[in-house]
Each structure stands twice: as structure tokens, then as C-alpha cells.
Scaffold this motif. Structure first.
Motif, PDB file in Angstrom:
ATOM      1  N   GLY A   9     -69.057  87.637  34.855  1.00  0.00           N
ATOM      2  CA  GLY A   9     -70.210  87.994  34.044  1.00  0.00           C
ATOM      3  C   GLY A   9     -71.062  89.115  34.610  1.00  0.00           C
ATOM      4  O   GLY A   9     -71.988  89.586  33.948  1.00  0.00           O
ATOM      5  N   LYS A  14     -67.736  93.477  34.078  1.00  0.00           N
ATOM      6  CA  LYS A  14     -67.699  94.115  32.760  1.00  0.00           C
ATOM      7  C   LYS A  14     -67.105  95.521  32.864  1.00  0.00           C
ATOM      8  O   LYS A  14     -66.303  95.933  32.022  1.00  0.00           O
ATOM      9  CB  LYS A  14     -69.102  94.159  32.148  1.00  0.00           C
ATOM     10  CG  LYS A  14     -69.617  92.782  31.769  1.00  0.00           C
ATOM     11  CD  LYS A  14     -71.060  92.827  31.321  1.00  0.00           C
ATOM     12  CE  LYS A  14     -71.566  91.412  31.056  1.00  0.00           C
ATOM     13  NZ  LYS A  14     -72.996  91.374  30.753  1.00  0.00           N
ATOM     14  N   GLU A  68     -67.665  79.323  28.408  1.00  0.00           N
ATOM     15  CA  GLU A  68     -68.369  80.353  27.634  1.00  0.00           C
ATOM     16  C   GLU A  68     -68.286  81.708  28.338  1.00  0.00           C
ATOM     17  O   GLU A  68     -68.102  82.741  27.697  1.00  0.00           O
ATOM     18  CB  GLU A  68     -69.828  79.950  27.395  1.00  0.00           C
ATOM     19  CG  GLU A  68     -70.649  81.010  26.666  1.00  0.00           C
ATOM     20  CD  GLU A  68     -70.039  81.489  25.345  1.00  0.00           C
ATOM     21  OE1 GLU A  68     -70.142  82.705  25.064  1.00  0.00           O
ATOM     22  OE2 GLU A  68     -69.461  80.681  24.596  1.00  0.00           O
ATOM     23  N   GLU A  71     -64.849  83.081  27.755  1.00  0.00           N
ATOM     24  CA  GLU A  71     -64.724  83.530  26.367  1.00  0.00           C
ATOM     25  C   GLU A  71     -65.481  84.837  26.136  1.00  0.00           C
ATOM     26  O   GLU A  71     -65.014  85.717  25.408  1.00  0.00           O
ATOM     27  CB  GLU A  71     -65.189  82.428  25.417  1.00  0.00           C
ATOM     28  CG  GLU A  71     -64.213  81.255  25.398  1.00  0.00           C
ATOM     29  CD  GLU A  71     -64.709  80.047  24.623  1.00  0.00           C
ATOM     30  OE1 GLU A  71     -65.916  79.981  24.285  1.00  0.00           O
ATOM     31  OE2 GLU A  71     -63.881  79.145  24.368  1.00  0.00           O
ATOM     32  N   GLN A  72     -66.636  84.982  26.781  1.00  0.00           N
ATOM     33  CA  GLN A  72     -67.385  86.239  26.704  1.00  0.00           C
ATOM     34  C   GLN A  72     -66.543  87.377  27.279  1.00  0.00           C
ATOM     35  O   GLN A  72     -66.441  88.453  26.692  1.00  0.00           O
ATOM     36  CB  GLN A  72     -68.688  86.114  27.489  1.00  0.00           C
ATOM     37  CG  GLN A  72     -69.470  87.414  27.593  1.00  0.00           C
ATOM     38  CD  GLN A  72     -70.566  87.330  28.632  1.00  0.00           C
ATOM     39  OE1 GLN A  72     -70.293  87.173  29.821  1.00  0.00           O
ATOM     40  NE2 GLN A  72     -71.810  87.421  28.186  1.00  0.00           N
ATOM     41  N   ARG A  75     -63.761  88.317  24.903  1.00  0.00           N
ATOM     42  CA  ARG A  75     -64.261  89.127  23.784  1.00  0.00           C
ATOM     43  C   ARG A  75     -64.446  90.585  24.215  1.00  0.00           C
ATOM     44  O   ARG A  75     -64.078  91.513  23.492  1.00  0.00           O
ATOM     45  CB  ARG A  75     -65.576  88.561  23.237  1.00  0.00           C
ATOM     46  CG  ARG A  75     -65.400  87.278  22.432  1.00  0.00           C
ATOM     47  CD  ARG A  75     -66.679  86.879  21.710  1.00  0.00           C
ATOM     48  NE  ARG A  75     -67.790  86.582  22.598  1.00  0.00           N
ATOM     49  CZ  ARG A  75     -68.039  85.395  23.137  1.00  0.00           C
ATOM     50  NH1 ARG A  75     -67.244  84.355  22.882  1.00  0.00           N
ATOM     51  NH2 ARG A  75     -69.086  85.217  23.917  1.00  0.00           N
TER      52      ARG A  75
END
Length: 151
Positions: A9, A14, A68, A71-72, A75
């Protein structure tokens, strides 16, 4: 070709997803988030909570949050052009070893990870997750440097 992307995260994670997507568009990827059971035990110990504690609800909440997170990341990977799915796991020994174990299980062609802002003495004493993955994976590892490291 299966790509394993380690995702926590952070901005570095990213950036690693975005970079991997730009290089490997259309390839299959598994985005892995790992929750640290040892860190939780360490927090309890430092708070003086030595007696056994029922952590069922706590574990379920951490697992849900990690799901979560994965899953983020998946995506974001899809948006970057990868054919991505999410996966979440508890750490087996340490986060790096779980990443290496999952890569082995999947027979991943490549592991992608970002760097993390652990500088100075802490990095020297503890090492970094990306460094340990690199040295223990036995397969190609793409470490995407943070913006601060590449500047």
C-alpha cells in the motif's frame, strides 16, 4: 509468465506496480499482501500482555484489511495493464520469506517489489524486505527504487 507483485500500500509499492505494468502489459500477475503476525505479537509483548489472549476477532480484522489491501493493489495493477488477481497471506516467518514462498508455489517468472524508506542504521541492522527477497528468491527480482532513491 506469472509475475508476483509484493504490495503493502505504500507509494513505493504503487510505483512498482505502475512500472511493472508499463513494462509487462497483458501479463498475468498476482498481487500479494502479507500481514505480520510477529509484529502483532511484539506489540502485545511490549505492552506487557504476556498471558494468552483470544485474538480471533483481531486476526479476522487484520486478515480482512490485508485482503482489501491486496485487492486495491490488484485494481491498480489492472489499471496499469496487467492481468492481475489479489492474494493475501499471513507471514510464515517474515514478510520476505512469505513472498519467496509464494513465488516458489506459483513458480513466478519474476518478483516485483518497491523499496521502502528504511534508511540509515535501521536498514543496516534489519535489512530490507526487498534486499532479502533479492538474495533468497532464486529467481529474477525487479526492485523499483523510490523517487527519493532515484533522485
Amino acid at each position: 509468465m506469472t509475475i508476483l507483485v509484493a504490495y503493502d500500500g505504500s507509494d513505493d509499492a504503487k510505483a512498482a506496480i505502475a512500472y511493472a505494468g508499463s513494462l509487462l502489459k497483458g501479463h498475468e500477475a498476482v498481487v500479494l499482501a502479507v500481514w505480520e503476525r510477529l509484529a502483532l505479537a511484539s506489540i502485545r509483548g511490549s505492552a506487557g500482555m504476556i498471558a494468552p489472549v483470544d485474538t480471533t476477532a483481531e486476526d479476522a480484522a487484520i486478515q480482512a484489511a490485508t485482503r482489501e489491501l491486496a485487492e486495491q493493489g490488484a485494481r491498480l495493477a489492472v489499471q496499469a495493464g496487467l492481468d492481475a488477481t489479489a492474494r493475501w497471506e499471513p507471514d510464515s516467518l517474515a514478510v520476505w520469506s512469505t513472498i519467496v514462498d509464494v513465488a516458489e508455489e506459483l513458480d513466478a517468472t519474476l518478483i516485483v517489489t518497491g523499496t521502502r524508506g528504511q534508511g540509515g542504521v535501521r536498514s543496516l541492522l534489519l535489512g530490507s524486505t526487498s534486499d532479502r527477497v533479492l538474495h533468497h528468491a532464486g529467481r529474477p527480482v525487479l526492485i523499483v527504487p523510490s523517487k527519493e532513491d532515484s533522485a
